[in-house]
Design a protein around this motif. Structure first.
Motif, PDB file in Angstrom:
ATOM      1  N   GLY A 268      32.754  35.670  55.791  1.00  0.00           N
ATOM      2  CA  GLY A 268      31.933  34.091  55.444  1.00  0.00           C
ATOM      3  C   GLY A 268      31.780  34.448  53.529  1.00  0.00           C
ATOM      4  N   LEU A 269      31.374  35.857  52.911  1.00  0.00           N
ATOM      5  CA  LEU A 269      31.197  36.111  51.971  1.00  0.00           C
ATOM      6  C   LEU A 269      32.718  35.912  51.525  1.00  0.00           C
ATOM      7  N   ARG A 270      32.433  35.968  49.986  1.00  0.00           N
ATOM      8  CA  ARG A 270      33.908  36.007  48.701  1.00  0.00           C
ATOM      9  C   ARG A 270      33.631  36.369  47.656  1.00  0.00           C
ATOM     10  N   GLY A 271      34.240  36.777  46.859  1.00  0.00           N
ATOM     11  CA  GLY A 271      33.524  38.190  45.535  1.00  0.00           C
ATOM     12  C   GLY A 271      34.580  37.872  44.544  1.00  0.00           C
ATOM     13  N   TYR A 272      34.480  38.383  43.782  1.00  0.00           N
ATOM     14  CA  TYR A 272      35.241  37.593  42.443  1.00  0.00           C
ATOM     15  C   TYR A 272      35.729  39.475  41.618  1.00  0.00           C
ATOM     16  N   VAL A 273      36.734  39.428  41.938  1.00  0.00           N
ATOM     17  CA  VAL A 273      37.327  41.011  41.480  1.00  0.00           C
ATOM     18  C   VAL A 273      38.460  40.731  40.763  1.00  0.00           C
ATOM     19  N   GLU A 274      38.295  42.277  39.222  1.00  0.00           N
ATOM     20  CA  GLU A 274      39.236  42.634  38.302  1.00  0.00           C
ATOM     21  C   GLU A 274      39.603  43.691  38.590  1.00  0.00           C
ATOM     22  N   ARG A 275      40.671  43.952  39.311  1.00  0.00           N
ATOM     23  CA  ARG A 275      41.749  45.128  39.645  1.00  0.00           C
ATOM     24  C   ARG A 275      42.710  44.807  38.899  1.00  0.00           C
ATOM     25  N   PRO A 276      43.676  45.982  38.142  1.00  0.00           N
ATOM     26  CA  PRO A 276      44.299  46.239  37.267  1.00  0.00           C
ATOM     27  C   PRO A 276      46.017  45.491  38.169  1.00  0.00           C
ATOM     28  N   SER A 277      46.515  44.666  37.361  1.00  0.00           N
ATOM     29  CA  SER A 277      47.668  43.776  37.436  1.00  0.00           C
ATOM     30  C   SER A 277      48.506  44.547  38.184  1.00  0.00           C
ATOM     31  N   GLN A 278      49.479  45.635  38.118  1.00  0.00           N
ATOM     32  CA  GLN A 278      50.362  45.679  37.685  1.00  0.00           C
ATOM     33  C   GLN A 278      50.621  47.705  38.694  1.00  0.00           C
ATOM     34  N   ILE A 279      51.058  47.084  40.237  1.00  0.00           N
ATOM     35  CA  ILE A 279      50.588  48.853  40.422  1.00  0.00           C
ATOM     36  C   ILE A 279      52.036  49.203  41.257  1.00  0.00           C
ATOM     37  N   SER A 280      51.922  50.403  41.203  1.00  0.00           N
ATOM     38  CA  SER A 280      53.213  50.817  42.275  1.00  0.00           C
ATOM     39  C   SER A 280      52.805  51.764  43.405  1.00  0.00           C
ATOM     40  N   VAL A 281      52.937  51.612  44.487  1.00  0.00           N
ATOM     41  CA  VAL A 281      52.060  52.113  45.665  1.00  0.00           C
ATOM     42  C   VAL A 281      53.445  52.820  46.336  1.00  0.00           C
ATOM     43  N   ASN A 282      53.191  54.288  47.039  1.00  0.00           N
ATOM     44  CA  ASN A 282      53.340  54.701  47.723  1.00  0.00           C
ATOM     45  C   ASN A 282      53.217  55.107  49.108  1.00  0.00           C
TER      46      ASN A 282
ATOM     47  N   GLU B  90      26.745  37.585  40.352  1.00  0.00           N
ATOM     48  CA  GLU B  90      26.313  35.837  40.712  1.00  0.00           C
ATOM     49  C   GLU B  90      27.782  35.758  41.427  1.00  0.00           C
ATOM     50  N   LEU B  91      28.810  36.440  40.880  1.00  0.00           N
ATOM     51  CA  LEU B  91      30.382  36.496  41.463  1.00  0.00           C
ATOM     52  C   LEU B  91      30.175  36.889  43.225  1.00  0.00           C
ATOM     53  N   LEU B  92      29.141  36.927  43.131  1.00  0.00           N
ATOM     54  CA  LEU B  92      29.264  37.575  45.079  1.00  0.00           C
ATOM     55  C   LEU B  92      28.276  36.184  45.634  1.00  0.00           C
ATOM     56  N   MET B  93      29.964  34.830  46.703  1.00  0.00           N
ATOM     57  CA  MET B  93      28.390  33.877  47.649  1.00  0.00           C
ATOM     58  C   MET B  93      29.335  33.770  48.867  1.00  0.00           C
ATOM     59  N   TYR B  94      28.531  32.569  49.349  1.00  0.00           N
ATOM     60  CA  TYR B  94      29.169  32.497  50.353  1.00  0.00           C
ATOM     61  C   TYR B  94      30.168  31.510  50.405  1.00  0.00           C
ATOM     62  N   GLU B  95      31.293  31.427  51.512  1.00  0.00           N
ATOM     63  CA  GLU B  95      32.375  30.686  51.219  1.00  0.00           C
ATOM     64  C   GLU B  95      32.397  29.061  51.461  1.00  0.00           C
ATOM     65  N   ASP B  96      31.183  28.874  51.638  1.00  0.00           N
ATOM     66  CA  ASP B  96      30.545  27.420  51.429  1.00  0.00           C
ATOM     67  C   ASP B  96      30.672  27.194  49.990  1.00  0.00           C
ATOM     68  N   GLU B  97      29.313  27.810  49.193  1.00  0.00           N
ATOM     69  CA  GLU B  97      29.353  28.129  48.152  1.00  0.00           C
ATOM     70  C   GLU B  97      30.355  27.879  46.726  1.00  0.00           C
ATOM     71  N   LEU B  98      31.180  29.008  47.362  1.00  0.00           N
ATOM     72  CA  LEU B  98      32.326  28.494  46.283  1.00  0.00           C
ATOM     73  C   LEU B  98      33.251  27.561  46.463  1.00  0.00           C
ATOM     74  N   LYS B  99      32.813  26.878  47.748  1.00  0.00           N
ATOM     75  CA  LYS B  99      33.820  26.206  47.090  1.00  0.00           C
ATOM     76  C   LYS B  99      33.314  25.396  47.008  1.00  0.00           C
ATOM     77  N   ASN B 100      32.001  24.509  47.409  1.00  0.00           N
ATOM     78  CA  ASN B 100      30.776  23.374  46.548  1.00  0.00           C
ATOM     79  C   ASN B 100      31.617  23.670  44.941  1.00  0.00           C
ATOM     80  N   LEU B 101      31.172  24.547  44.718  1.00  0.00           N
ATOM     81  CA  LEU B 101      31.893  25.087  42.530  1.00  0.00           C
ATOM     82  C   LEU B 101      33.012  24.793  42.616  1.00  0.00           C
ATOM     83  N   GLU B 102      34.075  24.976  43.293  1.00  0.00           N
ATOM     84  CA  GLU B 102      35.755  24.225  42.940  1.00  0.00           C
ATOM     85  C   GLU B 102      35.676  22.955  43.448  1.00  0.00           C
ATOM     86  N   ASN B 103      34.941  22.185  44.250  1.00  0.00           N
ATOM     87  CA  ASN B 103      35.044  20.922  43.846  1.00  0.00           C
ATOM     88  C   ASN B 103      34.843  19.854  42.943  1.00  0.00           C
TER      89      ASN B 103
END
Ligand code: ZN
Length: 177
Positions: free
Chosen positions: A109-123, A164-177
């Motif tokens: 039910g939740l979504r959150g805005y997360v910043e992570r490194p944009s380029q990685i190497s995975v082993n 403030e960028l941790l929210m319920y999916e419905d509320e995120l949809k409202n924001l995006e519309n």
């Protein structure tokens, strides 16, 4: 038989443990083969794009990932191959970060805005015991980091810098519309 209702939710202590690595013997075992099958089925039923073994109560370093362009949970993504990874480790190739709205089957039910490194190497080792080294960027890099976090007791909500960028999916949809 395990099903998607058996996915652990945030608060369950297993999600906070550091998972044990697999031995080669264990990777090759029939038990592990059937576990992988079960995980694909559970992930599919739940409509997810990644699943880590600790999410179904198995505190071992195994995760699967498959992005699917028909995903309802993530409508904008492109289809990826199927990835099965054992004992993964990450190398960060840049300090540059990218932000994504992440969700998690263990945090329904939740979504959150997360910043992570944009380029990685995975082993990691795959199910045939082959060593893989993947250089990843974009959303796939985020998904790999999210799943590998599960193997080390971390959830994406820990990485939401602006609460403030941790929210319920419905509320995120409202924001995006
Ligand atoms: Zn997750």
């Amino acid at each position: 038989m395990l099903g998607h209702k058996d996915i652990l939710k945030m608060g369950n202590p297993i999600l906070r443990q550091i998972a044990e690595p697999f031995t080669d013997e264990e990777i090759k075992s029939e038990e592990t083969k059937s576990l992988i099958k079960k995980m694909w089925k559970i992930m599919d039923e739940a409509g997810g794009i990644g699943l880590a073994a600790p999410q179904i109560s198995i505190s071992k370093q195994l995760a699967i990932i498959k992005l699917d362009e028909s995903s309802e949970r993530y409508p904008e993504i492109e289809t990826s191959p199927e990835y099965v990874m054992f004992n993964p480790s990450i190398e960060y190739l840049t300090d540059e970060k990218q932000g994504n709205w992440e969700g998690c089957l263990s945090v329904p039910g939740l979504r959150g805005y997360v910043e992570r490194p944009s380029q990685i190497s995975v082993n990691f080792k795959d199910e045939n015991l082959e060593f893989k080294k993947l250089n990843l960027e974009g959303f796939l890099a985020t998904v790999f980091q999210h799943e590998i976090d599960h193997l080390f007791g971390k959830l994406y909500v820990d990485r939401v810098a602006d609460k403030e960028l941790l929210m319920y999916e419905d509320e995120l949809k409202n924001l995006e519309n």
